[in-house]
Motif scaffolding. Structure first.
Motif, PDB file in Angstrom:
ATOM      1  N   TYR A  53       6.077  12.092  89.555  1.00  0.00           N
ATOM      2  CA  TYR A  53       4.871  11.439  89.058  1.00  0.00           C
ATOM      3  C   TYR A  53       5.218  10.412  87.985  1.00  0.00           C
ATOM      4  CZ  TYR A  53       0.131  10.572  87.596  1.00  0.00           C
ATOM      5  OH  TYR A  53      -1.050   9.944  87.307  1.00  0.00           O
ATOM      6  N   GLN A  54       6.167  10.738  87.130  1.00  0.00           N
ATOM      7  CA  GLN A  54       6.557   9.788  86.092  1.00  0.00           C
ATOM      8  C   GLN A  54       7.259   8.579  86.679  1.00  0.00           C
ATOM      9  OE1 GLN A  54       8.605  12.485  83.495  1.00  0.00           O
ATOM     10  NE2 GLN A  54       6.856  12.587  82.124  1.00  0.00           N
ATOM     11  N   TYR A  62      10.364  25.499  90.403  1.00  0.00           N
ATOM     12  CA  TYR A  62      10.715  24.087  90.239  1.00  0.00           C
ATOM     13  C   TYR A  62       9.648  23.094  90.665  1.00  0.00           C
ATOM     14  CZ  TYR A  62      15.310  25.201  88.656  1.00  0.00           C
ATOM     15  OH  TYR A  62      16.341  25.666  87.898  1.00  0.00           O
ATOM     16  N   LYS A  63       8.566  23.529  91.274  1.00  0.00           N
ATOM     17  CA  LYS A  63       7.590  22.565  91.793  1.00  0.00           C
ATOM     18  C   LYS A  63       6.983  21.709  90.682  1.00  0.00           C
ATOM     19  CE  LYS A  63       3.678  25.746  91.888  1.00  0.00           C
ATOM     20  NZ  LYS A  63       2.736  26.456  92.715  1.00  0.00           N
ATOM     21  N   LYS A  64       6.678  22.291  89.523  1.00  0.00           N
ATOM     22  CA  LYS A  64       6.067  21.511  88.443  1.00  0.00           C
ATOM     23  C   LYS A  64       7.048  20.502  87.854  1.00  0.00           C
ATOM     24  CE  LYS A  64       2.587  24.861  87.074  1.00  0.00           C
ATOM     25  NZ  LYS A  64       2.127  25.792  86.058  1.00  0.00           N
ATOM     26  N   ARG A  65       8.291  20.928  87.653  1.00  0.00           N
ATOM     27  CA  ARG A  65       9.281  19.994  87.091  1.00  0.00           C
ATOM     28  C   ARG A  65       9.535  18.831  88.036  1.00  0.00           C
ATOM     29  NH1 ARG A  65      14.384  22.861  84.206  1.00  0.00           N
ATOM     30  NH2 ARG A  65      14.571  20.877  83.136  1.00  0.00           N
ATOM     31  N   LEU A  77      12.437  12.717  78.804  1.00  0.00           N
ATOM     32  CA  LEU A  77      11.164  13.355  79.131  1.00  0.00           C
ATOM     33  C   LEU A  77      11.354  14.669  79.880  1.00  0.00           C
ATOM     34  CD1 LEU A  77       9.102  10.183  80.092  1.00  0.00           C
ATOM     35  CD2 LEU A  77       9.226  11.370  77.901  1.00  0.00           C
ATOM     36  N   LYS A  78      12.339  14.730  80.736  1.00  0.00           N
ATOM     37  CA  LYS A  78      12.618  15.977  81.455  1.00  0.00           C
ATOM     38  C   LYS A  78      13.677  16.814  80.730  1.00  0.00           C
ATOM     39  CE  LYS A  78       9.552  15.521  84.213  1.00  0.00           C
ATOM     40  NZ  LYS A  78       8.452  16.433  84.029  1.00  0.00           N
ATOM     41  N   GLU A 126       3.417  15.011  95.308  1.00  0.00           N
ATOM     42  CA  GLU A 126       3.330  16.302  96.004  1.00  0.00           C
ATOM     43  C   GLU A 126       4.131  16.275  97.299  1.00  0.00           C
ATOM     44  OE1 GLU A 126      -0.826  17.176  96.546  1.00  0.00           O
ATOM     45  OE2 GLU A 126      -1.168  17.358  94.384  1.00  0.00           O
ATOM     46  N   ASP A 127       4.011  15.182  98.038  1.00  0.00           N
ATOM     47  CA  ASP A 127       4.762  15.047  99.289  1.00  0.00           C
ATOM     48  C   ASP A 127       6.264  15.052  99.028  1.00  0.00           C
ATOM     49  OD1 ASP A 127       2.382  14.883 100.677  1.00  0.00           O
ATOM     50  OD2 ASP A 127       2.437  12.689 100.884  1.00  0.00           O
ATOM     51  N   LEU A 128       6.671  14.358  97.972  1.00  0.00           N
ATOM     52  CA  LEU A 128       8.097  14.283  97.663  1.00  0.00           C
ATOM     53  C   LEU A 128       8.654  15.642  97.249  1.00  0.00           C
ATOM     54  CD1 LEU A 128       8.287  10.823  95.843  1.00  0.00           C
ATOM     55  CD2 LEU A 128       8.889  11.363  98.209  1.00  0.00           C
TER      56      LEU A 128
END
Length: 182
Positions: free
Chosen positions: A37-38, A28-31, A142-143, A47-49
């Protein structure tokens, strides 16, 4: 262990097998990063979030149930992490819509320039939406979350989520057309 469903892995985490959280993180890190980011257009913050989401997953693992949809559950946490980060600020955040750029890619240079202007106009219109409406569009379009999952994330029914997205898209269209006339 890689063949286990997200739900099965989360139930293992819940029962004390914390090492299985790493598999969920990898899945799930990329999603999650893309979502953050969006919404924020800040890679470092995103990244922190993502890290904060998994900290909360550990903190609130007791709230996960077998009947829960893991995707909805983790994006609900992500949404809360995002809003907690920006509670103080009420101004809209910018969004990067690389996926929209791909949709509008054309061979001709003239059309490319025209399409680029449209994409920029769409980005501008999206950024003028209230953050809750922008969030609905980002998550649904988008997701590519289903309305049922979106409803679980934002705390409403599937039908209500569909209606909210439809209204947000209509408002986006109005803003876009207004900007286009200028």
């Amino acid at each position: 262990m890689n063949t286990l469903s997200d739900s099965a892995l989360m139930l293992k985490v819940k029962s004390g097998e914390s090492h299985t959280l790493g598999l969920l993180y990898e899945r799930y890190k990329k999603r999650l990063f893309g979502f953050f980011y969006q919404m924020s257009k800040d890679a470092s913050l995103s990244e922190d979030l993502v890290q904060n989401v998994f900290i909360r997953v550990m903190k609130y693992k007791h709230t996960y149930t077998e009947e829960s949809n893991f995707l909805s559950w983790i994006f609900r946490i992500a949404r809360n992490v995002y809003y907690d980060q920006f509670k103080v600020s009420t101004k809209n955040r910018t969004s990067d819509l690389d996926e929209v750029n791909e949709v509008f890619m054309v061979d001709s240079i003239e059309r490319n320039i025209e399409q680029s202007e449209k994409v920029n106009l769409l980005k501008t219109a999206l950024n003028q939406l209230p953050s809750k409406k922008k969030e609905l569009i980002v998550l649904s379009k988008l997701k590519e979350l289903k309305y049922k999952e979106l409803g679980e994330i934002v705390g409403c029914t599937e039908g209500n989520a569909r209606t909210r997205v439809h209204r947000a898209l209509n408002e986006l269209k109005e803003i876009y057309l207004t900007l286009e006339k200028r």
